[in-house]
Design an enzyme around this catalytic site. Sequence first.
Site, PDB file in Angstrom:
ATOM      1  N   GLU A   1      36.470  42.464  48.390  1.00 17.34           N
ATOM      2  CA  GLU A   1      37.807  42.473  48.980  1.00 17.34           C
ATOM      3  C   GLU A   1      37.723  43.056  50.388  1.00 17.34           C
ATOM      4  OE1 GLU A   1      40.536  43.308  45.067  1.00 17.34           O
ATOM      5  OE2 GLU A   1      39.305  44.966  45.821  1.00 17.34           O
TER       6      GLU A   1
ATOM      7  N   TRP B   1      48.531  49.117  49.569  1.00 19.34           N
ATOM      8  CA  TRP B   1      47.237  49.649  49.141  1.00 19.34           C
ATOM      9  C   TRP B   1      46.144  49.591  50.214  1.00 19.34           C
ATOM     10  CZ3 TRP B   1      43.104  46.002  48.219  1.00 19.34           C
ATOM     11  CH2 TRP B   1      41.916  46.588  47.774  1.00 19.34           C
TER      12      TRP B   1
ATOM     13  N   LYS C   1      37.759  50.838  38.384  1.00 22.96           N
ATOM     14  CA  LYS C   1      37.577  52.104  39.104  1.00 22.96           C
ATOM     15  C   LYS C   1      36.105  52.355  39.426  1.00 22.96           C
ATOM     16  CE  LYS C   1      41.605  54.249  36.867  1.00 22.96           C
ATOM     17  NZ  LYS C   1      42.076  55.388  36.046  1.00 22.96           N
TER      18      LYS C   1
ATOM     19  N   ARG D   1      39.328  62.190  41.145  1.00 21.44           N
ATOM     20  CA  ARG D   1      39.820  61.017  40.425  1.00 21.44           C
ATOM     21  C   ARG D   1      39.416  61.046  38.953  1.00 21.44           C
ATOM     22  NH1 ARG D   1      38.210  54.852  42.207  1.00 21.44           N
ATOM     23  NH2 ARG D   1      39.964  53.737  41.239  1.00 21.44           N
TER      24      ARG D   1
ATOM     25  N   GLU E   1      35.834  41.411  35.909  1.00 25.47           N
ATOM     26  CA  GLU E   1      36.048  40.981  37.296  1.00 25.47           C
ATOM     27  C   GLU E   1      34.943  41.545  38.187  1.00 25.47           C
ATOM     28  OE1 GLU E   1      40.153  40.714  38.500  1.00 25.47           O
ATOM     29  OE2 GLU E   1      39.681  41.675  40.423  1.00 25.47           O
TER      30      GLU E   1
ATOM     31  N   ASN F   1      35.617  46.272  50.181  1.00 19.73           N
ATOM     32  CA  ASN F   1      35.708  46.962  48.898  1.00 19.73           C
ATOM     33  C   ASN F   1      34.977  46.128  47.847  1.00 19.73           C
ATOM     34  OD1 ASN F   1      36.855  49.003  47.030  1.00 19.73           O
ATOM     35  ND2 ASN F   1      37.962  47.253  46.199  1.00 19.73           N
ATOM     36  N   THR F   2      33.936  46.697  47.240  1.00 19.84           N
ATOM     37  CA  THR F   2      33.257  46.043  46.128  1.00 19.84           C
ATOM     38  C   THR F   2      33.629  46.765  44.844  1.00 19.84           C
ATOM     39  OG1 THR F   2      31.257  47.420  46.253  1.00 19.84           O
ATOM     40  CG2 THR F   2      31.331  45.445  47.649  1.00 19.84           C
TER      41      THR F   2
ATOM     42  N   ASP G   1      34.437  41.937  42.378  1.00 18.17           N
ATOM     43  CA  ASP G   1      35.250  41.807  43.589  1.00 18.17           C
ATOM     44  C   ASP G   1      34.482  42.049  44.874  1.00 18.17           C
ATOM     45  OD1 ASP G   1      37.633  41.467  42.080  1.00 18.17           O
ATOM     46  OD2 ASP G   1      37.860  43.642  41.886  1.00 18.17           O
TER      47      ASP G   1
ATOM     48  N   GLU H   1      34.569  51.434  42.530  1.00 17.70           N
ATOM     49  CA  GLU H   1      34.535  50.929  43.895  1.00 17.70           C
ATOM     50  C   GLU H   1      33.451  51.590  44.755  1.00 17.70           C
ATOM     51  OE1 GLU H   1      37.192  52.414  42.512  1.00 17.70           O
ATOM     52  OE2 GLU H   1      39.034  51.236  42.820  1.00 17.70           O
TER      53      GLU H   1
END
Length: 278
Positions: free
Chosen positions: A106, A194, A129, A266, A102, A119-120, A104, A131
């Site tokens: 967003e 989210w 994960k 993270r 994917e 958000n890429t 993205d 981003e």
Amino acid sequence: MARRSQALLASSLALVMAAVASADSWLNEKFNTDGTVRTNYDASGQQVAMLNLDRSSGAGFNSKEQYLYGEFSIQMKLIPGNSAGTVSCFYLSSGDGDWHDEIDMEFMGNSSGQPVVLNTNVWANGDGKKEHQFDLWFDPAADYHTYTIIWNPTNIIFKVDGNVIRCFKRYADLPYPSAKPMTLHATLWDGSYWATEKGKVPIDWSSAPFVVSYRSYSANACVSGGACHAGRDGWMSRQLDSDEWGTVRWAERNYMRYNYCQDGWRFPQGLPAECSRH
């Protein structure tokens, strides 16, 4: 004679407008739709697709074709005012499976007066994960702006109004979207859990329905199992030059909100391998 001339002129104008509308009916010709998707035409004859979000459902459209590499671009006008909790998207995806790919873009809605966050992200073989998030430096609801994804065998490039803001490079030993054909999507949905301040700000449904408008879609891409559309030479080997890397650094320095390569909490076992190679 005057009435007949006026009638012929009106008829000719109607035919011209019909031809323009037909020529620019990108939504009807290239996409399937889901939910409430309305269309009209702007003054230049471009088809505008409007996605609606209310309590009952969101909306979206997805391409009839699947692609393996390409340059994809669209203009969007986002939700004005308080759009907190909403998510508007322009993205490519191979599906919903555990090993999906994917790419993205967003747009996470904002409380009034706060910046909209772009958000890429890149997923490869189910590994996401990755981003990078940016505060948009303009009001994306005041007018249309152009958002572009370039995907080729060596890198994935994200552009806003022609400005490169991110480049995700391929490394031979790391996952990269290179084998799974992907469908192009645009969606508007409830991301309250989210989107805004990590889910702290939900949607205010008193402002519904929320509307995002899309126009001027273009794709120069290779169709899965078929030919490449015109323009392949422009993007298949596309890499950034020094000026474009300067634009990336400008975006990171002034507008980056989150970078996964700086999130040690993270990734307690160590940052993803590509983080040390950029």
